[in-house]
Design a protein around this motif. Structure first.
Motif, PDB file in Angstrom:
ATOM      1  N   UNK A   1     -20.492  -0.983  13.064  1.00 21.28           N
ATOM      2  CA  UNK A   1     -20.094  -1.760  11.917  1.00 21.28           C
ATOM      3  C   UNK A   1     -18.572  -1.913  11.943  1.00 21.28           C
ATOM      4  N   UNK A   2     -18.115  -3.013  11.363  1.00 18.97           N
ATOM      5  CA  UNK A   2     -16.683  -3.314  11.300  1.00 18.97           C
ATOM      6  C   UNK A   2     -16.272  -3.620   9.868  1.00 18.97           C
ATOM      7  N   UNK A   3     -15.015  -3.385   9.595  1.00 19.69           N
ATOM      8  CA  UNK A   3     -14.457  -3.682   8.278  1.00 19.69           C
ATOM      9  C   UNK A   3     -13.326  -4.688   8.439  1.00 19.69           C
ATOM     10  N   UNK A   4     -13.267  -5.609   7.510  1.00 15.39           N
ATOM     11  CA  UNK A   4     -12.192  -6.614   7.473  1.00 15.39           C
ATOM     12  C   UNK A   4     -11.385  -6.362   6.209  1.00 15.39           C
ATOM     13  N   UNK A   5     -10.113  -6.034   6.383  1.00 13.11           N
ATOM     14  CA  UNK A   5      -9.220  -5.778   5.266  1.00 13.11           C
ATOM     15  C   UNK A   5      -8.367  -7.007   5.023  1.00 13.11           C
ATOM     16  N   UNK A   6      -8.373  -7.483   3.794  1.00 13.98           N
ATOM     17  CA  UNK A   6      -7.543  -8.608   3.380  1.00 13.98           C
ATOM     18  C   UNK A   6      -6.691  -8.126   2.216  1.00 13.98           C
ATOM     19  N   UNK A   7      -5.357  -8.178   2.385  1.00  7.44           N
ATOM     20  CA  UNK A   7      -4.463  -7.599   1.394  1.00  7.44           C
ATOM     21  C   UNK A   7      -3.372  -8.593   1.020  1.00  7.44           C
ATOM     22  N   UNK A   8      -3.062  -8.685  -0.268  1.00  8.81           N
ATOM     23  CA  UNK A   8      -2.014  -9.602  -0.711  1.00  8.81           C
ATOM     24  C   UNK A   8      -1.351  -9.086  -1.983  1.00  8.81           C
ATOM     25  N   UNK A   9      -0.241  -9.706  -2.336  1.00 14.39           N
ATOM     26  CA  UNK A   9       0.471  -9.381  -3.567  1.00 14.39           C
ATOM     27  C   UNK A   9       0.553 -10.642  -4.428  1.00 14.39           C
ATOM     28  N   UNK A  10       0.244 -10.480  -5.699  1.00 14.36           N
ATOM     29  CA  UNK A  10       0.371 -11.586  -6.636  1.00 14.36           C
ATOM     30  C   UNK A  10       1.822 -11.749  -7.076  1.00 14.36           C
ATOM     31  N   UNK A  11       2.181 -12.962  -7.423  1.00  8.87           N
ATOM     32  CA  UNK A  11       3.502 -13.215  -8.000  1.00  8.87           C
ATOM     33  C   UNK A  11       3.597 -12.509  -9.356  1.00  8.87           C
ATOM     34  N   UNK A  12       4.803 -12.134  -9.757  1.00 13.43           N
ATOM     35  CA  UNK A  12       4.964 -11.425 -11.038  1.00 13.43           C
ATOM     36  C   UNK A  12       4.426 -12.184 -12.249  1.00 13.43           C
ATOM     37  N   UNK A  13       4.437 -13.505 -12.208  1.00  9.06           N
ATOM     38  CA  UNK A  13       3.964 -14.291 -13.349  1.00  9.06           C
ATOM     39  C   UNK A  13       2.453 -14.568 -13.324  1.00  9.06           C
ATOM     40  N   UNK A  14       1.762 -14.037 -12.346  1.00  9.02           N
ATOM     41  CA  UNK A  14       0.321 -14.291 -12.214  1.00  9.02           C
ATOM     42  C   UNK A  14      -0.463 -13.518 -13.268  1.00  9.02           C
ATOM     43  N   UNK A  15      -1.416 -14.172 -13.893  1.00  7.24           N
ATOM     44  CA  UNK A  15      -2.271 -13.438 -14.845  1.00  7.24           C
ATOM     45  C   UNK A  15      -3.219 -12.523 -14.077  1.00  7.24           C
ATOM     46  N   UNK A  16      -3.455 -11.341 -14.622  1.00  8.71           N
ATOM     47  CA  UNK A  16      -4.332 -10.387 -13.949  1.00  8.71           C
ATOM     48  C   UNK A  16      -5.748 -10.961 -13.822  1.00  8.71           C
ATOM     49  N   UNK A  17      -6.106 -11.900 -14.696  1.00  4.64           N
ATOM     50  CA  UNK A  17      -7.430 -12.519 -14.610  1.00  4.64           C
ATOM     51  C   UNK A  17      -7.607 -13.278 -13.298  1.00  4.64           C
ATOM     52  N   UNK A  18      -6.492 -13.672 -12.673  1.00 12.11           N
ATOM     53  CA  UNK A  18      -6.598 -14.355 -11.379  1.00 12.11           C
ATOM     54  C   UNK A  18      -7.263 -13.455 -10.350  1.00 12.11           C
ATOM     55  N   UNK A  19      -6.914 -12.175 -10.350  1.00  7.73           N
ATOM     56  CA  UNK A  19      -7.503 -11.242  -9.384  1.00  7.73           C
ATOM     57  C   UNK A  19      -9.011 -11.154  -9.566  1.00  7.73           C
ATOM     58  N   UNK A  84       2.542 -14.597  -0.617  1.00  5.48           N
ATOM     59  CA  UNK A  84       2.555 -15.018   0.786  1.00  5.48           C
ATOM     60  C   UNK A  84       1.134 -14.926   1.320  1.00  5.48           C
ATOM     61  N   UNK A  85       0.890 -15.480   2.503  1.00  6.07           N
ATOM     62  CA  UNK A  85      -0.475 -15.398   3.050  1.00  6.07           C
ATOM     63  C   UNK A  85      -0.939 -13.943   3.137  1.00  6.07           C
ATOM     64  N   UNK A  86      -2.221 -13.720   2.942  1.00  2.00           N
ATOM     65  CA  UNK A  86      -2.722 -12.347   2.987  1.00  2.00           C
ATOM     66  C   UNK A  86      -2.562 -11.730   4.374  1.00  2.00           C
ATOM     67  N   UNK A  87      -2.381 -10.416   4.393  1.00  2.00           N
ATOM     68  CA  UNK A  87      -2.400  -9.673   5.658  1.00  2.00           C
ATOM     69  C   UNK A  87      -3.853  -9.332   5.940  1.00  2.00           C
ATOM     70  N   UNK A  88      -4.258  -9.571   7.176  1.00  2.00           N
ATOM     71  CA  UNK A  88      -5.648  -9.344   7.571  1.00  2.00           C
ATOM     72  C   UNK A  88      -5.688  -8.357   8.731  1.00  2.00           C
ATOM     73  N   UNK A  89      -6.638  -7.432   8.691  1.00  2.40           N
ATOM     74  CA  UNK A  89      -6.850  -6.502   9.797  1.00  2.40           C
ATOM     75  C   UNK A  89      -8.353  -6.282   9.956  1.00  2.40           C
TER      76      UNK A  89
END
Length: 111
Positions: A1-19, A84-89
């Motif tokens: 089995x494999x795992x795909x990690x996708x990680x990003x940071x929201x802008x400071x003005x982003x509503x938490x509901x976006x996540x 910025x674009x998400x980091x993927x591993x």
């Protein structure tokens, strides 16, 4: 089995509901993809860092999922609030078989 990690940071003005919207959309897209086994979402609202760890039957499935996820999730939903674009591993999943004590790791970083 494999795992795909996708990680990003929201802008400071982003509503938490976006996540939450991102997680729901991401889950719907993943459900349609070959080899998909499950997904976990993590988030930290102080630093605005969020990630998804999805599980796949094969490395090929995990890698192939990237194009569809980019088109259906990140290229549309994410343009507004992601810094910025998400980091993927891609990682091999560590699975310790009973009584064997073997480390099964097959992975490839794809940043």
């Amino acid at each position: 089995m494999y795992a795909r990690l996708s990680m990003f940071r929201l802008r400071p003005d982003a509503p938490i509901s976006f996540a939450e919207q991102w997680a729901e959309k991401t889950n719907m897209v993943h459900q349609t993809l070959k080899g998909f086994k499950g997904i976990t979402f993590l988030g930290e609202d102080v630093t605005n860092e969020f990630c998804a760890i999805s599980y796949w039957e094969t490395k090929e499935d995990a890698l192939a999922a990237g194009d569809t996820i980019e088109v259906k999730v990140y290229s549309t939903l994410s343009k507004t609030y992601i810094e910025s674009p998400p980091m993927i591993a891609i990682y091999g999943v560590y699975d310790l078989p009973a009584e064997k004590g073997e480390l099964l790791f097959f992975g490839k970083f794809n940043w």
